[in-house]
Design an enzyme around this catalytic site. Structure first.
Site, short mmCIF file in Angstrom:
data_model
loop_
_atom_site.label_atom_id
_atom_site.label_comp_id
_atom_site.label_asym_id
_atom_site.label_seq_id
_atom_site.Cartn_x
_atom_site.Cartn_y
_atom_site.Cartn_z
CG ASN A 187 -6.07 11.49 10.34
OD1 ASN A 187 -5.53 12.26 9.57
ND2 ASN A 187 -5.78 11.46 11.63
CG ASP A 188 -3.87 7.05 9.16
OD1 ASP A 188 -3.44 8.09 9.68
OD2 ASP A 188 -4.10 6.00 9.79
#
Lengths: 456, 101
Positions: free
Chosen positions: A382-383
């Site tokens: 995600n990040d």
């Protein structure tokens, strides 16, 4: 006095270590390099027995056997996903051993040998920090305790006080090398280690492992100085220097300073995540929709994250990629430097699933390719693809180099839920109209995808 | 004092060597590298053996032996686990060869 032949033997060991570190820089030579390092270490131990003719030979040999069994069993049993905590643990025991050696050697340090006394104090204090810090790191990564930053109101004051106390005890020890002062120093070191790692969030812990590794290296070097042993001095310094550089490389890859990683939570808690699922609308699809997107693409890039490893889905992913390749789709893996739980961890996890390393491409190498890519498949990450790192100065990850997944035609996320990633911030890419989400456990989703792909 | 200077010289030179050999490592190998470097500092085992071997009191021997155990775990475990990781890093075509076996 150490005989000349032993000194030369130690030199050979030291050269083995340098060659080993050098060889570890290429996948082709790395395994041989590691064996050369191990050979150097065995040689060093044999020389030590022959040159110093130690008393208490039988108990020492028994201790060696116990340690060997412990080391071999631990390293054979460990899962590849648990690698970071094992490295932390091995590092911690090394630091602890160095502190104990320096503590026992205090009797031999005369009060006029100032430099040796300083080196002793350094070894005891930093070795103890490394030991307790590594133990806390281990419990965080093993999830025996919360992976979130832990702070309490008096922590900064207590931390600074402990460091000042440690320095004061160190000075005392230098002027008057007594064992009980050393023991006190050791205890203060243990407390500092705990307080150093507690406020660090789970995502940043890898940096701490690397830093503590460098610490242990330096303590071994200082221990070598105390014992007048050149091998320990060289080996420890090598590891200390290499570890320091590695720590910096990793911190750069996360776009943060080492200071910010260690003390960020104490100062303002920017590493704390919201951890709340958002209610905003997203486009989600079924395995068939996603399979069609993938199967009829020309070029696909896979972005694997720790979620992939948690679901133990590396093997299914590899099968999916092979299926795509057999259909003529060009597939690459894009590996962010901090994908996984420690730098390079994702490479190890995919290597375990027998993905050839030439398919794994580094961020700088692949980032230009996203513009011409049809589909990006993000699995459990995600990040590392969050455009906020580029666009939102207020985001905690602002400045972190990311994979430019948002430049591709279509993006597919395999996610368990809408919960934000480790950094705890919204990812705008999830709400982009070009993005499709496939909810579920990564292994389930990939298995369904693979099945669907064979029918489209 | 000349011995101190010699040791200091070794320290400084070794620091440069350490930075130099690592600076070109690809991020693919960061984990095995960290683990390999970790194994190398297990050489503190040499120090633990020396201290234990010259000990006179029981307490020193016991603490020394503890240090020997800890250092051995660090060294042996470090090299074994690094080897286990590197074993899996296969070049292009290696998997195909295995499938054809």
């Amino acid at each position: 006095m150490i005989p000349t032949w032993a000194q030369i033997g130690y030199l050979v060991s030291a050269v083995c270590f340098i060659v080993a570190l050098k060889a570890l820089s290429s996948p082709r030579s790395a395994r041989t390099g590691n064996l050369i390092g191990a050979a150097g270490a065995v040689l060093a131990v044999l020389i030590t027995f022959a040159a110093y003719k130690p008393d208490h030979l039988a108990p020492i040999l028994i201790a060696l056997i116990i340690g060997t069994i412990g080391g071999v069993v631990g390293s054979r049993r460990v899962q590849m996903t648990q690698m970071p905590q094992l490295v932390a643990l091995f590092n911690g025991v090394g630091g602890g051993a160095a502190a104990l050696v320096a503590l026992l050697e205090l009797d031999e340090v005369s009060s006029d040998a100032t430099v040796a006394a300083i080196a002793s104090a350094f070894t005891i204090l930093v070795g103890a920090v490394s030991f307790s810090g590594s133990v806390v790191t281990f419990t965080k990564l093993q999830e025996l305790m919360t992976t979130r930053p832990v702070t309490f109101p008096g922590l900064p004051v207590l931390f600074v006080a402990s460091i000042l106390g440690g320095l004061a005890l160190g000075v005392w020890l230098v002027s008057d090398p007594r064992v009980w002062v050393g023991v006190l120093l050791c205890l203060v070191g243990l407390a500092i280690g705990v307080m150093l790692v507690l406020p660090v969030g789970g995502a940043d812990v890898p940096i701490v492992i690397s830093l503590l590794n460098a610490f242990t290296g330096l303590t071994v070097a200082a221990g070598g100085y105390v014992l007048g042993n050149t091998l320990l001095l060289i080996a420890g310094t090598l590891v200390g220097a290499a570890g320091t550089l590695l720590t910096k490389l990793m911190a750069d890859a996360m776009g943060r300073s080492v200071f910010n990683i260690l003390f960020g939570a104490i100062r303002g808690g920017s590493t704390l995540g919201a951890g709340v699922a958002s209610e905003r609308p997203v486009i989600s699809g079924g395995p068939e929709d996603v399979a069609i997107l993938l199967g009829y693409a020309n070029k696909v890039i896979i972005v694997p994250g720790y979620g992939l490893a948690v679901a133990q889905a590396q093997h299914v992913l590899r099968d999916l990629v092979e299926e795509l390749q057999s259909r003529g789709v060009k597939v690459d893996y894009a590996i962010h430097p901090v994908a996984g739980r420690m730098p390079g961890h994702m490479n190890v996890l995919l290597a375990e699933a027998q993905v050839p390393y030439d398919q794994l491409r580094e961020m700088d190498d692949i980032n230009g390719d996203f513009k011409t890519t049809d589909v990006v498949l993000v699995v459990g990450a995600n990040d590392v693809v969050n455009p906020a790192a580029r666009n939102t100065p207020s985001a905690p990850i602002y400045g972190m180099p990311i994979l430019n997944a948002d430049e591709a035609q279509r993006v597919i996320f395999l996610k368990r839920s809408m919960r934000p990633g480790f950094a705890g911030i919204e990812n705008e890419l999830l709400y982009d109209p070009r993005t499709t989400l496939l909810f579920g456990d990564a292994r389930d989703s990939l298995t369904k995808l693979l099945g669907a792909l064979k029918t489209v | 004092m000349t011995e101190s200077i010699a040791l200091l010289t070794i320290f400084v030179l070794a620091a440069f060597v350490g930075v130099e050999v690592i600076s070109k490592v690809s991020s693919t190998l960061h984990t095995p590298l960290m683990s390999g470097a970790n194994a190398i500092h297990g050489v503190i085992l040499v120090g633990a053996i020396i201290v234990t071997g010259s000990a006179d009191s029981v307490i020193v021997v016991i603490v020394g032996l503890l240090a020997v155990v800890l250092a051995t775990v660090n060294m042996v475990g470090g090299f074994v686990v690094t080897d286990r990781m590197l074993e899996m890093f296969k070049g292009p075509g290696a998997r195909k060869k295995e499938l054809h076996k």
